[in-house]
Design a protein around this motif. Structure first.
Motif, PDB file in Angstrom:
ATOM      1  N   GLN A 124       0.834  -1.211   0.000  1.00 47.45           N
ATOM      2  CA  GLN A 124       0.000   0.000   0.000  1.00 47.45           C
ATOM      3  C   GLN A 124       0.863   1.253   0.000  1.00 47.45           C
ATOM      4  OE1 GLN A 124      -0.346  -2.520   2.248  1.00 47.45           O
ATOM      5  NE2 GLN A 124      -2.505  -2.891   2.760  1.00 47.45           N
ATOM      6  N   ASP A 245      -2.693   8.334  12.794  1.00 46.78           N
ATOM      7  CA  ASP A 245      -3.428   8.022  11.565  1.00 46.78           C
ATOM      8  C   ASP A 245      -4.659   8.934  11.441  1.00 46.78           C
ATOM      9  OD1 ASP A 245      -4.305   6.300  13.847  1.00 46.78           O
ATOM     10  OD2 ASP A 245      -5.905   5.774  12.461  1.00 46.78           O
ATOM     11  N   ALA A 249      -5.508  11.707   8.564  1.00 40.92           N
ATOM     12  CA  ALA A 249      -6.807  11.762   7.890  1.00 40.92           C
ATOM     13  C   ALA A 249      -7.354  13.190   7.871  1.00 40.92           C
ATOM     14  CB  ALA A 249      -7.792  10.825   8.584  1.00 40.92           C
ATOM     15  N   TYR A 290      -3.558   5.339   5.246  1.00 39.59           N
ATOM     16  CA  TYR A 290      -4.070   4.006   5.559  1.00 39.59           C
ATOM     17  C   TYR A 290      -2.929   3.001   5.712  1.00 39.59           C
ATOM     18  CZ  TYR A 290      -6.329  -0.528   4.917  1.00 39.59           C
ATOM     19  OH  TYR A 290      -6.743  -1.820   5.070  1.00 39.59           O
ATOM     20  N   ARG A 293      -1.299   3.360   8.995  1.00 42.09           N
ATOM     21  CA  ARG A 293      -2.164   2.831  10.056  1.00 42.09           C
ATOM     22  C   ARG A 293      -2.040   1.327  10.136  1.00 42.09           C
ATOM     23  NH1 ARG A 293      -8.780   3.433  10.318  1.00 42.09           N
ATOM     24  NH2 ARG A 293      -9.069   2.284  12.279  1.00 42.09           N
TER      25      ARG A 293
END
Length: 297
Positions: A124, A245, A249, A290, A293
């Motif tokens: 990711q 995280d 965001a 993400y 996280r």
């Protein structure tokens, strides 16, 4: 925790958007292109407000040794490059384009960490980094208007931001808090920018600036400095109240709001290709948040 989730996040976003709009107004609409004076005022005002807030007990500022200041000077130099390059770039680039290049600072951080560390990276994180890089490169190549100078300064900006993030992460064991680091950044930048105002010609150029006696100009400069200080306090309070995280965001939300709302406030020439670059960049940053996280679990 509930207060942080319901109040601090939205307040951070509002301050972020209004600060970008204010800076864009002074730099582009009023066309005050004298960054050493504009940024010198902001950093001086920020340092004064931090010192006064510390004296009044509103924020915690401890005394720190000279050795700690000297060890942080490389970070202050990167901070100076960050704000100087960013100011130059924002004066000519639309906010969505500027933030697309700003997001690419994660690419710089990623490359530095890959060279200096051998930690495994999730797919990711790799994908998000590629998305940020592709979005930035394609934006520069497909921009319908010539912004060569703005992109040059944006590259300096993103390089300094990326390197600063790594330097700050490596300095977590230092005795300096985030506020103390920022105070050193402010003082160092204010001194450097003030000393550079005369050699660069900004001092005499600003004296002939047509809006120098305008109330709009004075209000814009004062608001920019005050908003920058308030955003600093809001971001530090947010970092101390919610997991990182969630902080990431909220940063993504703030950037999306700034990019989207700027289309209705400022004149922006954007086509489908460059719009896709902006969307890919914000999506890549969200994926990066993400990925971090998942990695921290």
């Amino acid at each position: 925790m509930n207060e942080a989730r319901t109040v601090l996040g939205p307040v951070f976003c509002i301050l972020y958007v209004v600060l970008y709009f204010t800076n864009k107004y002074v730099l582009s609409v009023l066309k005050f292109t004298y960054p050493t004076l504009f940024l010198g005022w902001q950093t001086f005002f920020g340092a004064v407000l931090l010192l006064v807030s510390g004296k009044l007990g509103w924020v915690e500022l401890s005394g720190f040794p000279r050795s700690a200041v000297l060890s942080w000077l490389p970070g202050s130099l990167l901070f100076w490059g960050n704000i100087y390059g960013g100011s130059r770039a924002l004066s000519s680039l639309p906010i969505p384009f500027f933030l697309t290049l700003h997001n690419a600072s994660e690419v710089m951080s990623f490359l530095i960490l890959k060279v200096t560390q051998r930690d495994r990276t999730s797919w990711q994180k790799v994908l998000s980094t590629l998305m940020l890089l592709v979005a930035a490169v394609c934006l520069i190549l497909r921009d319908p208007q010539p912004h060569a100078g703005g992109y040059m300064w944006a590259v300096l900006h993103l390089s300094c931001v990326g390197a600063y993030k790594v330097f700050q992460r490596r300095s977590k064991g230092s005795h300096l808090s985030d506020l103390e680091q920022q105070l050193i950044n402010y003082v160092f930048s204010a001194l450097l920018l003030t000393s550079a105002a005369h050699p660069t010609g900004d001092l005499f150029g600003a004296l002939e600036f047509p809006f120098l006696l305008s109330h709009k100009f004075h209000i814009g400069c004062f608001a920019s400095a005050l908003l920058g200080f308030c955003l600093l306090l809001a971001s530090i309070r947010l970092k101390s109240s919610v997991p990182m995280d969630q902080v990431g965001a909220w940063v993504v939300v703030a950037k999306v709001l700034a990019s989207g709302l700027s289309l209705f406030v400022f004149t922006v020439v954007i086509d489908l290709e460059t719009l896709c670059c902006v969307v890919i960049s914000h999506t890549g940053e969200a994926l990066s948040v993400y990925a971090e996280r998942v990695q921290d679990r």
